[in-house]
Motif scaffolding. Structure first.
Motif: not given
Length: 576
Positions: A41-42, A163-165, A191-193
């Motif tokens: 996902v990340l 995607l986040q949920s 952090f990834t964003v």
């Protein structure tokens, strides 16, 4: 009670939160979910955010230099696109929660996203669609370009909230260790964003400005395609939540039931209100009763003459359904008062960038900074402040306040909103100084660093806090919609920014001295920024007033009498 035989019983081998594996079976804890799943996902989010920020941060430059729009029109065009991109998730999140499920919506919307990126490539390489080399815009190119970026907006509508949920759903809220890991997931997500923002607004923007827009589009399209394939390949590791139908239907049922019983008096003991123990396993966690919006409690009153009609949800609702309705209603004023955060963020990719284009961008004799790359400074502000907050400040605050989070979610957001006021004050002071020396010397772009850096710090509190708030403080069945609401803060903020520009132009342009004219040196952006600082300060006061009386979501397990009434308050209560 939370420590009861955790990880030792046969039951602990399975995930009992309505999650299933990719074959529709009960999810096995050891082989599904947590970091093994969320890593896919990340990585997927990383590639999508590089694409988004590469376009978003440099769009105003493209519109003014390639399509030749004036400053006011270009700023509004950017705000309209960004607003649409962050409002479409409301539709995508609803469809996913109600009908398709998160995974299916992510895959479908990613294909639409790739279609938009592919069209963007075609608009740069096909001769009949390419922009002209002279100063005359080509209509065919404009049509193809706007069709491409709005196709990307449509794809983002399903991709971003789900995607986040979906990533957060890989961690079981009822398992202590996984619940701790979920908190880390949100930190790593942010952090990834921000790391993606940093690369998108520097490396890709540099390619756009100094190599070609076509090459940059090709790079981000290939990256997005590869990570889409990788995400799909991770199917065996995911935990899936089945769609629960229209999530607004139960809310409407509570409202109708409460209105029908408006003349009844609520019992003094909330334990007499109706609840069913099967709700926890079949449709979500039980919520404990709260005192706010007490009128809605009437929906859970058992009427003697209708005692045989307990299955009529339009006349009798459970306490959990009533509390879920309260949650949704409580979210509305918080959402409204957080919109100014989105207005501030809108300036970073529009007017702040145009300020930079008039400044000295030379870092060395051989390197010139692309104006849009300044957005990366905001990302650096987040990358620096977020770990310090999480690893240093939070542990100290936990000891002082006794709060597991260090401070409450709304207090964290209010700190970010305070920094937003400071951002606009700093921007106004810098712009006023720049205007004073126009025609004498060129101001260094380094003067813009503080406002971008403070904006990054503000976002590490406000936007990350809003992300956590809209995931936690909505019903479990509406988490994709909750993430869409978080995204809509910046979306509506962009539309509000465009609306303010229109109003300011109309009011100040009457005397021929518009604050936001066709040329930035003849404009008075400093006054516009001062106005935004005042608006943000007033909105902060309203937000603090709401936060003082806010009741957080409380999860509680209860034992029941055979007639469905609460027998005792239960095993654990988790305040969100």
């Amino acid at each position: 009670m939370e420590k009861r035989k955790e990880g030792t019983s046969e039951e602990e081998k399975w995930v009992h939160d309505a999650s299933v594996d990719y074959k529709g079976r009960l999810a096995f804890r050891a082989s599904t979910g947590v970091w093994k799943a969320s890593l896919f996902v990340l990585i997927f989010e990383f590639s999508e955010r590089i694409s988004y920020f590469a376009m978003f941060s440099n769009l105003i430059t493209y519109l003014t230099k390639v399509i030749h729009q004036d400053l006011s029109t270009a700023a509004k065009s950017v705000n309209y696109w960004a607003g649409t991109t962050t409002l479409m998730p409301l539709v995508g999140g609803f469809v996913a929660d109600a009908y398709t499920g998160g995974f299916n919506m992510i895959i479908f919307s990613s294909l639409v996203y790739l279609m938009g990126l592919s069209l963007l490539i075609l608009s740069q390489f096909i001769p009949s669609l390419k922009p002209n080399n002279n100063n005359q815009p080509r209509v065919a190119h404009e049509v193809a370009f706007f069709l491409a970026i709005y196709c990307i907006s449509l794809g983002t509508g399903g991709h971003k909230p789900c995607l986040q949920s979906f990533g957060a759903d890989q961690f079981n809220d009822d398992h202590r260790e996984e619940r701790k890991k979920k908190t880390s997931f949100f930190n790593w997500w942010s952090f990834t964003v921000c790391f993606a923002m940093l690369l998108g607004a520097t490396v890709v923007v540099y390619v756009q400005d100094f190599v070609s827009w076509g090459v940059a589009s090709l790079i981000i399209t290939i990256l997005m395609a590869l990570t889409t394939i990788a995400f799909y390949a991770g199917r065996p590791f995911y935990r899936y939540k089945q769609p629960a139908g229209n999530p607004f239907r139960p809310i409407l049922q509570v409202l109708v039931a409460a209105i029908r019983k408006r003349n009844l008096s609520c019992p003094s003991n909330p334990a007499l209100l109706y609840e069913i123990p099967e709700l926890e396993k079949s449709q979500g966690r039980l919520l404990s009763h709260t005192s706010g919006l007490s009128f809605l409690d009437k929906a859970a009153i058992i009427e003697e003459k209708y005692v045989e009609q307990k299955d009529n949800a339009w006349r009798l609702a459970t306490v959990t359904r009533v509390e879920e309705t309260k949650l949704v209603l409580n979210v509305v004023p918080i959402w409204l008062t957080s919109l100014t955060t989105g207005v501030c963020w809108a300036q970073a990719s529009t007017l702040f960038v145009k300020q930079a284009t008039t400044m000295n961008l030379k870092m060395t004799e051989s390197f010139t900074l692309p104006p849009a790359s300044l957005v990366s400074v905001a990302a650096i502000g987040v990358l620096i402040s977020l770990p310090i907050y999480d690893r240093v400040i939070v542990p100290i605050l936990r000891k002082v306040t006794g709060n597991e989070r260090g401070i409450s979610i709304l207090r964290r957001i209010s700190i970010g909103m305070t920094f937003s006021v400071i951002v606009m004050v700093a921007a106004a002071l810098v712009e006023a100084k720049r205007l004073r020396i126009v025609g004498q010397r060129t101001m260094s772009v380094m003067w813009l660093i503080p406002q971008y850096l403070i904006l990054g710090i503000a976002n590490s509190f406000s936007l990350v806090g809003l992300q956590e708030y809209f995931y936690d403080q909505v019903p479990d069945s509406m988490r994709s919609i909750g993430m869409a609401l978080y995204l809509s803060v910046t979306g509506v903020g962009n539309f509000l920014s465009s609306f303010l520009i229109i109003i300011v132009n109309h009011v100040t342009g009457k005397n021929g001295k518009s604050w936001i004219g066709k040329d930035i040196n003849s404009s008075r952006l400093d006054r516009f920024y001062w106005m935004l600082a005042v608006i943000n300060a007033l909105d902060l006061c309203a937000f603090l007033f709401l936060a003082r009386s806010y009741t957080y979501k409380t999860v509680q397990r209860r034992t029941m009498d055979t007639d469905g009434c609460n027998k005792s308050d239960g095993v654990e209560t988790v305040a969100k």
